[in-house]
Every structure is written in C-alpha cells, then in structure tokens.
Motif scaffolding. Structure first.
Motif, short mmCIF file in Angstrom:
data_model
loop_
_atom_site.label_atom_id
_atom_site.label_comp_id
_atom_site.label_asym_id
_atom_site.label_seq_id
_atom_site.Cartn_x
_atom_site.Cartn_y
_atom_site.Cartn_z
N PRO A 1 -1.20 -11.24 13.90
CA PRO A 1 -1.97 -10.06 14.31
C PRO A 1 -1.12 -8.81 14.43
CG PRO A 1 -1.76 -11.59 16.14
CD PRO A 1 -1.29 -12.31 14.91
N LEU A 2 0.17 -8.96 14.72
CA LEU A 2 1.04 -7.79 14.84
C LEU A 2 1.34 -7.18 13.47
CD1 LEU A 2 3.40 -9.30 17.52
CD2 LEU A 2 1.72 -7.50 17.87
N PHE A 3 1.52 -8.02 12.45
CA PHE A 3 1.68 -7.50 11.10
C PHE A 3 0.41 -6.76 10.66
CE2 PHE A 3 4.78 -11.19 10.01
CZ PHE A 3 5.81 -10.49 10.61
N ILE A 4 -0.75 -7.33 10.99
CA ILE A 4 -2.03 -6.69 10.65
C ILE A 4 -2.17 -5.37 11.39
CG2 ILE A 4 -4.54 -6.91 10.79
CD1 ILE A 4 -4.16 -9.94 10.46
N LEU A 5 -1.81 -5.37 12.67
CA LEU A 5 -1.89 -4.15 13.48
C LEU A 5 -1.00 -3.05 12.91
CD1 LEU A 5 -2.91 -2.69 16.01
CD2 LEU A 5 -0.99 -3.71 17.28
N ALA A 6 0.18 -3.42 12.42
CA ALA A 6 1.07 -2.43 11.80
C ALA A 6 0.39 -1.78 10.60
CB ALA A 6 2.38 -3.09 11.37
N GLY A 7 -0.32 -2.57 9.80
CA GLY A 7 -1.03 -2.02 8.65
C GLY A 7 -2.16 -1.10 9.07
N ILE A 8 -2.88 -1.45 10.13
CA ILE A 8 -3.98 -0.60 10.62
C ILE A 8 -3.44 0.73 11.13
CG2 ILE A 8 -5.78 -0.39 12.37
CD1 ILE A 8 -6.14 -3.42 12.20
N LEU A 9 -2.39 0.67 11.95
CA LEU A 9 -1.87 1.88 12.58
C LEU A 9 -1.23 2.83 11.57
CD1 LEU A 9 -0.23 0.38 15.81
CD2 LEU A 9 -2.42 1.58 15.61
N LEU A 10 -0.63 2.29 10.51
CA LEU A 10 0.09 3.12 9.55
C LEU A 10 -0.64 3.25 8.21
CD1 LEU A 10 3.65 1.73 10.29
CD2 LEU A 10 2.68 3.88 11.08
N GLY B 1 -2.40 9.97 12.43
CA GLY B 1 -0.96 9.85 12.62
C GLY B 1 -0.25 9.60 11.30
N ILE B 2 0.89 8.93 11.38
CA ILE B 2 1.71 8.66 10.20
C ILE B 2 0.99 7.70 9.26
CG2 ILE B 2 3.91 7.73 9.38
CD1 ILE B 2 5.11 8.51 12.07
N VAL B 3 0.94 8.07 7.98
CA VAL B 3 0.35 7.21 6.95
C VAL B 3 1.46 6.80 5.98
CG1 VAL B 3 -1.32 7.03 5.09
CG2 VAL B 3 -1.90 8.32 7.16
N LEU B 4 1.86 5.56 6.04
CA LEU B 4 2.91 5.07 5.15
C LEU B 4 2.37 4.77 3.76
CD1 LEU B 4 5.14 2.62 7.23
CD2 LEU B 4 5.72 4.87 6.37
N VAL B 5 1.15 4.20 3.72
CA VAL B 5 0.54 3.82 2.45
C VAL B 5 -0.88 4.36 2.43
CG1 VAL B 5 -0.03 1.90 0.90
CG2 VAL B 5 1.92 1.69 2.43
N SER B 6 -1.12 5.34 1.59
CA SER B 6 -2.44 5.98 1.55
C SER B 6 -3.46 5.16 0.78
CB SER B 6 -2.33 7.38 0.95
OG SER B 6 -1.79 7.31 -0.36
N ASP B 7 -3.02 4.35 -0.15
CA ASP B 7 -3.92 3.53 -0.96
C ASP B 7 -3.50 2.06 -0.84
OD1 ASP B 7 -5.60 2.34 -2.73
OD2 ASP B 7 -4.97 3.51 -4.49
N PRO B 8 -4.32 1.22 -0.18
CA PRO B 8 -3.95 -0.20 -0.03
C PRO B 8 -3.68 -0.91 -1.35
CG PRO B 8 -5.81 0.36 1.38
CD PRO B 8 -5.57 1.55 0.50
N HIS B 9 -4.26 -0.41 -2.44
CA HIS B 9 -4.07 -1.06 -3.74
C HIS B 9 -2.62 -0.92 -4.23
CE1 HIS B 9 -8.25 -2.07 -4.29
NE2 HIS B 9 -8.60 -0.82 -4.00
N ASP B 10 -1.86 0.02 -3.64
CA ASP B 10 -0.47 0.18 -4.03
C ASP B 10 0.35 -1.08 -3.74
OD1 ASP B 10 -1.00 2.72 -4.89
OD2 ASP B 10 -0.19 3.72 -3.11
N LEU B 11 -0.09 -1.85 -2.75
CA LEU B 11 0.62 -3.08 -2.38
C LEU B 11 -0.08 -4.34 -2.88
CD1 LEU B 11 1.69 -2.33 1.32
CD2 LEU B 11 3.01 -2.02 -0.77
N GLU B 12 -1.04 -4.16 -3.77
CA GLU B 12 -1.89 -5.28 -4.17
C GLU B 12 -1.09 -6.42 -4.80
OE1 GLU B 12 -6.17 -5.94 -6.42
OE2 GLU B 12 -5.06 -4.07 -6.70
N MET B 13 -0.17 -6.10 -5.70
CA MET B 13 0.59 -7.15 -6.38
C MET B 13 1.54 -7.86 -5.41
SD MET B 13 1.06 -8.83 -9.11
CE MET B 13 0.25 -7.85 -10.36
N LEU B 14 2.22 -7.09 -4.56
CA LEU B 14 3.13 -7.70 -3.59
C LEU B 14 2.35 -8.54 -2.57
CD1 LEU B 14 5.59 -4.74 -2.95
CD2 LEU B 14 5.99 -6.79 -4.30
#
Length: 407
Positions: free
Chosen positions: A24-33, A39-52
């Motif tokens: 849940p903490l890994f998931i929370l990190a994705g929600i918050l960022l 606030g801070i947006v590390l990844v604006s498009d979730p599809h950018d990490l689709e392959m990884l």
C-alpha cells in the motif's frame, strides 16, 4: 524514474517503523506523485511506465513459479481445482449478483462479476513473499486458486470482449476461448516434459548469461501468452515452474530477487498513478458495500478451501486474507468498460474498490491471526496460522529459508 524509486523507498522505510507492508505504501507513492493529486507530479501519464509495470508483474509471477513445483500441482491438483472452482463460484457469483442489484445494466453487471471475483496475482505474490509464507502448507491451495483464476480469466475475457464491443458472434468468442485454453495446455505440457531440454539450453557458469537467458525466456513467453489471449503473468508463472526444476533453479532464484523487488515496486507505483482519489466520493457507498461483500465471501471461500485441504482455522484465515486484494485485472476491466461507453460510474467505482482492497488486503494478511480467533476451531487463536501470525510483514522476510522450506 529515479523519483519514483526514491518516493517508494522513503514511504516504505517510514512504514516499516510501524510495521506496515510495502504494497500500500508503493501504491500511495504513485497516488501522491501522480497526475490526479495536487503538488509534485513525477509522472503525468501512467502509460509512460506501462512496459516497466508489465515487467514487474511478469517477474513477480515468474518468481512464484520458481518456488512452486510441478510435484505440488500433481499431488494436489484435484483439491486445487475444487478450491479454485469454489472460490470463483462464490466471488464471481456474488459480484454478478451485486452488479445486478446496483441496477447499472447487464453489461456493467458482467464487468463487476470479474472485478469482485478475481484476486490480484501481483499483490498475492508480494504478500506471500513479504510475510515469509512461500513454504507454508496453505500456500499450495492459494497458488492453486490463482492458477484456476488465470484459466478462468482467459475464458472470461474472451467471452466478455464481444459483449462489450456489441458483437454477436458467438463463434468468435468460442474460438478465442479455445485458443487461450489450447495455449495454456501447451504451456503445461512444456512445463511437464520440457524441463530437461530447457535446462540444457540455459545452463552456464556465467551469471550474466544466465540472467539474460531466463529473463529473455520469461518475457518472451509472457508476450506470446498475451497474444494468445492468456494473461502474460500466467505465462511467466509457467516458465518459472519449468526453470525452477532445472539444475540452474537455485541460482535463478538468487539472481532474480533484485529484479523482482525493483520492478515489482514500479508495478505498484504505476498502479497508484492510475487512481484518481477525486472520483471516489461519487461512488463511496457502493464501493463500501462491495468491499463488505468481498470480505464476507473471501472468508467463506477461505474456510471452504481450508476444509477441502484438511486445514484448521489459522490456515483458513491466511487463505481468506491473502486472496482478498483486487488489482491489475480490475483496472484492465475498467479500461475495457470505458472503451465500451458503459455507465460512467463504473470507472470510479472500480478505482475506489481496488484502492481500498489493495491497501486492506496486505494489512489483513499480516494480521490474519485476529480472524483465526473467531473462525470455527480457532478458540482465541489456538489454531496454527502457518507462520503468518506476526503483524505487518514489512518485506523483511529472509529469502533463503523460504526457498529451503519449499524445496
């Protein structure tokens, strides 16, 4: 990418101090960022990490296959099929009934049957690893249920696709289902009879060449599986079954650990990126009702699976809580539903339902001894919980004892 890894690591370190599981903490990190929160947006498009993210899921299930031996499947195949069928009948049936009760439509009810009925293979795998339960007796029926779910998943998606697309070709759906089932059968035959051949192919004293070889085979078969309509994860699982029985099996288990952990974290981080917390209030009460239904049905299914295998209250609680989480498959259904222009409430409902159970599942699994106390035969926790009674499970389980226990 660096920010994603660091954010997941920082939150996981903070959570470990209060014995929270990492998922849940890994998931929370994705929600918050992610793009859906201020606030801070590390990844604006979730599809950018689709392959990884896909690679993370493949490696999680590949590792599970390495630790789960074909002898286990052969020894308890009938019980596993019965336990898996019971789990699906209870949870998919409850999901279908819940969908019709909401009154959103027949197609929506068919989607909700899968959303409420299928566990998250990735979260289940991570929970088993984090809590050190790979070698527990009740892990066999848990993995058996996952395999049955994946077989059902291939047939379910093949049948659902023409319904959502408006197609009326029953023959096309039957052909898709037959193609998926045939490929699953081919994978099973290869895992049963191809171990020695594959073992000779990848055998090498060089760790670098071994990593490239097993990673190539796992990812290639996962990709081909998806092309045949079978979940890529189950293809990787079958490759793990095959390679785990080779002479290189022990080295592969050791070498895959850092890959599994790194890309598994990215999978859950990307999972969080896709969730929009702002949509949740509109479907809060249906989500809470669905969570309650899933909790009840998982306990019933867990007790049933335990009795089929002759287990007591502790293992029954472990089965019930470990299989509780819903995840990647539900989000796939949400995407399919959005493309089919179904009820607009469906997507936020699925997101909220998945988020709650993705957090609640690992927390409940780490505290399964609480449930064991109230189950028949528990008597205040008297039944053994199979080693899963310690709270939290923050991902610090030793790897060597797990592998040794299974072997």
């Amino acid at each position: 990418m660096g920010g994603a890894f660091l954010a997941a690591a920082v939150l996981a370190r903070l959570g470990s101090r209060i014995e929270l599981p990492t998922i849940p903490l890994f998931i929370l990190a994705g929600i918050l960022l992610g793009p859906h929160t201020p606030g801070i947006v590390l990844v604006s498009d979730p599809h950018d990490l689709e392959m990884l993210s896909a690679l993370g899921l493949v490696l999680l299930l590949f590792y599970l296959g390495l630790e789960f031996h074909l002898d286990d499947l052969k020894a308890g195949g009938r019980k596993m099929a019965l336990a898996g069928g019971t789990y699906l009948a209870l949870n998919v049936g409850a999901g279908l009934g819940f969908g019709f009760a909401l009154g959103w439509g027949t197609s929506e009810a068919l989607v909700l049957a899968g959303v409420l009925g299928i566990s998250s293979s990735a979260i289940v795998t991570k929970v088993l690893v984090d809590l050190g339960r790979i070698g527990n007796p009740e892990t066999r029926p848990i993995l058996g249920i996952i395999v049955v779910e994946d077989i059902f998943l291939a047939l379910y998606l093949a049948a659902l696709q023409p319904i959502l697309s408006g197609a009326d070709s029953l023959s096309a759906a039957v052909m898709d289902g037959a193609k998926a089932f045939g490929f699953l059968l081919a994978l099973a035959v290869a895992a049963r009879y191809g171990t020695k051949l594959v073992g000779r192919f990848i055998a090498t004293k060089d760790d670098e060449l071994l990593v490239i070889s097993f990673l190539g085979i796992a990812v290639f078969v996962a990709g081909v599986s998806e092309w045949f309509g079978v979940a890529d994860a189950i293809g990787a699982f079958m490759v793990g079954l095959m390679l785990g029985g080779t002479t290189s099996g022990d080295r592969i288990r050791r070498l895959v650990h850092p890959l599994r952990d790194a890309f598994g974290a990215i999978f859950f981080f990307a999972f969080g990126l896709s969730i929009n917390p702002g949509d949740l209030p509109t479907v809060l009460w249906p989500v809470l009702a669905a969570v309650a239904v899933t909790l009840v049905m998982n306990v019933v299914a867990g007790v049933s699976a335990a009795r089929i295998n002759g287990f007591g209250a502790g293992p029954a609680a472990n089965i019930s809580t470990t299989l509780l989480a819903r995840g990647e498959f539900a989000l796939i259904l949400a995407t399919m539903a959005a493309g089919a222009s179904l009820d607009a409430r469906l997507a936020p409902f699925i997101a909220g339902y998945v988020l709650i159970l993705a957090v609640l599942g690992p927390l409940a699994a780490g505290r399964s001894h609480w449930l064991a106390r109230v189950l028949p035969g528990g008597r205040g926790g008297g039944g053994s919980d199979g080693g899963g009674g310690r709270p939290g499970g923050s991902g610090r389980a030793e790897e060597a004892p797990e592998a040794s226990a299974v072997r």
